[in-house]
Design a protein around this motif. Sequence first.
Motif, short mmCIF file in Angstrom:
data_model
loop_
_atom_site.label_atom_id
_atom_site.label_comp_id
_atom_site.label_asym_id
_atom_site.label_seq_id
_atom_site.Cartn_x
_atom_site.Cartn_y
_atom_site.Cartn_z
N UNK A 103 11.05 0.90 6.17
CA UNK A 103 11.16 0.85 4.80
C UNK A 103 10.62 2.28 4.24
N UNK A 104 10.43 2.09 2.87
CA UNK A 104 10.02 3.65 2.30
C UNK A 104 8.72 4.30 3.30
N UNK A 105 7.91 3.53 3.56
CA UNK A 105 6.90 4.21 4.30
C UNK A 105 7.15 4.85 5.65
N UNK A 106 7.93 4.00 6.34
CA UNK A 106 8.23 4.34 7.64
C UNK A 106 9.30 5.67 7.46
N UNK A 107 10.17 5.44 6.84
CA UNK A 107 11.13 6.51 6.69
C UNK A 107 10.85 7.73 6.05
N UNK A 108 9.83 7.44 4.94
CA UNK A 108 9.22 8.86 4.78
C UNK A 108 8.45 9.63 5.62
N UNK A 115 -1.37 2.34 10.57
CA UNK A 115 -0.90 1.44 9.87
C UNK A 115 -0.79 1.71 8.13
N UNK A 116 0.18 1.05 7.49
CA UNK A 116 0.36 0.96 5.94
C UNK A 116 0.76 -0.09 5.55
N UNK A 117 -0.07 -0.90 4.93
CA UNK A 117 0.14 -2.31 4.22
C UNK A 117 -0.52 -2.51 2.90
N UNK A 118 -0.09 -3.54 2.09
CA UNK A 118 -0.67 -3.70 0.91
C UNK A 118 -0.63 -2.86 -0.20
N UNK A 119 0.94 -2.83 -0.55
CA UNK A 119 1.13 -1.89 -1.72
C UNK A 119 1.18 -2.63 -2.86
N UNK A 120 0.86 -3.78 -3.22
CA UNK A 120 0.43 -4.80 -4.25
C UNK A 120 1.49 -4.49 -5.00
N UNK A 121 2.77 -4.63 -4.86
CA UNK A 121 4.06 -4.50 -5.87
C UNK A 121 4.36 -3.32 -6.35
N UNK A 122 3.61 -2.17 -5.84
CA UNK A 122 3.79 -0.83 -6.43
C UNK A 122 4.45 0.16 -5.24
N UNK A 123 5.35 -0.44 -4.48
CA UNK A 123 5.67 -0.07 -3.15
C UNK A 123 6.35 1.57 -3.16
N UNK A 139 3.07 11.57 -5.22
CA UNK A 139 4.23 10.79 -4.54
C UNK A 139 5.58 10.86 -5.45
N UNK A 140 5.40 10.75 -6.72
CA UNK A 140 6.66 10.67 -7.64
C UNK A 140 7.14 12.04 -7.39
N UNK A 141 6.51 13.17 -7.71
CA UNK A 141 7.26 14.45 -7.69
C UNK A 141 7.71 14.83 -6.28
N UNK A 142 6.89 14.20 -5.11
CA UNK A 142 7.66 14.42 -3.65
C UNK A 142 9.22 13.93 -3.57
N UNK A 143 9.17 12.48 -4.26
CA UNK A 143 10.40 11.92 -4.42
C UNK A 143 11.43 12.66 -5.03
N UNK A 144 11.02 13.35 -6.38
CA UNK A 144 11.98 13.80 -6.84
C UNK A 144 12.29 15.25 -6.50
N UNK A 145 11.29 15.95 -5.57
CA UNK A 145 11.68 17.45 -5.10
C UNK A 145 12.79 16.87 -3.76
N UNK A 172 3.20 3.88 -3.57
CA UNK A 172 2.11 3.72 -2.73
C UNK A 172 2.88 3.98 -1.45
N UNK A 173 4.33 3.62 -1.21
CA UNK A 173 4.72 3.45 0.21
C UNK A 173 5.17 5.15 0.52
N UNK A 174 5.46 5.71 -0.55
CA UNK A 174 5.63 7.36 -0.27
C UNK A 174 4.26 7.87 0.12
N UNK A 175 3.13 7.51 -0.62
CA UNK A 175 1.85 8.01 -0.23
C UNK A 175 1.60 7.73 1.25
N UNK A 176 1.99 6.62 1.51
CA UNK A 176 1.43 5.83 2.99
C UNK A 176 2.27 6.85 3.88
N UNK A 177 3.63 7.10 3.75
CA UNK A 177 4.41 7.96 4.67
C UNK A 177 3.90 9.24 4.65
#
Length: 521
Positions: free
Chosen positions: A46-51, A371-379, A113-119, A382-387
Amino acid sequence: MSGGILMCPLELPKFTKSYWRKERSNKTYPPLTENLTTDVCIIGAGIAGVTAAYVLANEGVTVHVIEGSKIVSGTTGFTTAKITAQHGVIYDELIQTFGKNEASQYFDANQKAREQIKKWIDSLSIDCDFEERHAVLYAQTPQGVEQLHTEKAAYDQLGILGELSTSKEELPFPVSETLTIPDQAQFHPVKYINGLVKEAQKLGVTFYEDTRAKSLREDDDEVFIETMEGHIIKAKQALVTSHFPFNDKEGFYFSRLSPQRSYAVCVRVPSEQMTGMYINVEKPSRSIRTAKGDKGESYVIVGGEGHKTGQHDDDSHDESTVQRYETLTQFAKQHFQVESIDTHWSAQDYETLDRLPYIGEMSSSSSHVFLATGFSKWGMTNGTTAGLLLADLAQNKFNPCKDLYSPTRSKIKKEDAKHFVKINANVAKELVTGKFDRPTDSVDDLKNDEGRIVMVDNHKTGAYKDKNGQLHLVKPTCTHLGCDVHWNDGERTWDCPCHGSRFSYKGEVLEGPAVKPLERK
Ligand code: FES
């Protein structure tokens, strides 16, 4: 894309399909068929693993990624895909629980994380419908307005640019007040992940689909991951990004995570309806955003109706999954000029006790498993931060957020302790009451395309009669810790009310923590 052309355009399509998954490229990846050795094995694409895979490969690390199903087939492919640091009403609570510095760190991590996605989207030319949008919280009651004001005071303490407004917003229903964070974004998550996977492959990352991890063992400086098919991956580090950690032996994550289901419908509308991304502060929750089709079609996505997996508690409804979709559809029809209902789908998320994800060493005795889990619907953020954090941890690099997200963090306030007790008391109740329930129905009471717990030969049995009248029978005991599973009529699945494992009507594992299928009868 179908463009929403349906036989009965204003009725729910019969089968659920995420709007984003319709667009999935046909590219598939073979399963693992041999043993292998690698620097880092990532479990879950998912987003955390691929990041994490992309960042590590960029830094010369050898990475292999295994995915139990298909890439982006987990929650990343079923989100509303808002890229924002505005996670509902959260910052006042974080200040109360952790303090100002930590709340500020959380905001900064999500903005980064938002800035990294955009970059990456810009530098790697990933075509994924990225659009900058304001994130808006809205309130419709005096209590909701009070919550917004408290949250705004938290923004001010943390220096977050946020604006309260009572002016008429662009939403097609009355709103008392709003709280906006500017310059957030939305995108198409599956196109984004497919783009990042392609770039990671160019850097040497190997992806395997339909390769489910069964067990994991740490031995001195090595980690051994065994797949369901019996192949062994030997790695220096393992990153578990499988949503719920499949190897939860020492961390007791099942007692600290609450599985939540939520729903979304996507409707076609004549033209773009809004320029912001909205979510309310009251219950029932409503999350609203727009989307653009490849031919310029306009869509509105409405999400909400959340509840604990396998149960009906949070939004005060006692509804079937089908009824929840109907409720969201009625909401969309009431407020937007709906031309057709394109699709509808559901997602599973895990909430932690204190609202911060768990990202870091799996347990105090694991130095090579993270591990990374528990993104509480804001993945998305949070998923990018985790990656990003997992990639640093795997290389033993400094990351300022390490302590904040550590799964072994110790700050816990009274309400979190109560939440812990509530989650586990609820599990205990399900474990006990499930065993004493005696259904009175038999398989003869089932209509086609209906599922239920029935009695067969004096044994409780999970039965689904498919559209052709064929019966599919399973033992309705979750293979994780033994709770009784419940039928989900919207997805045609067996869902466990205790820790959120989900199984197909044939018993196959769809979501962990269970790794073994339900016993077939
Ligand atoms: Fe734990 Fe079912 S998921 S008992």
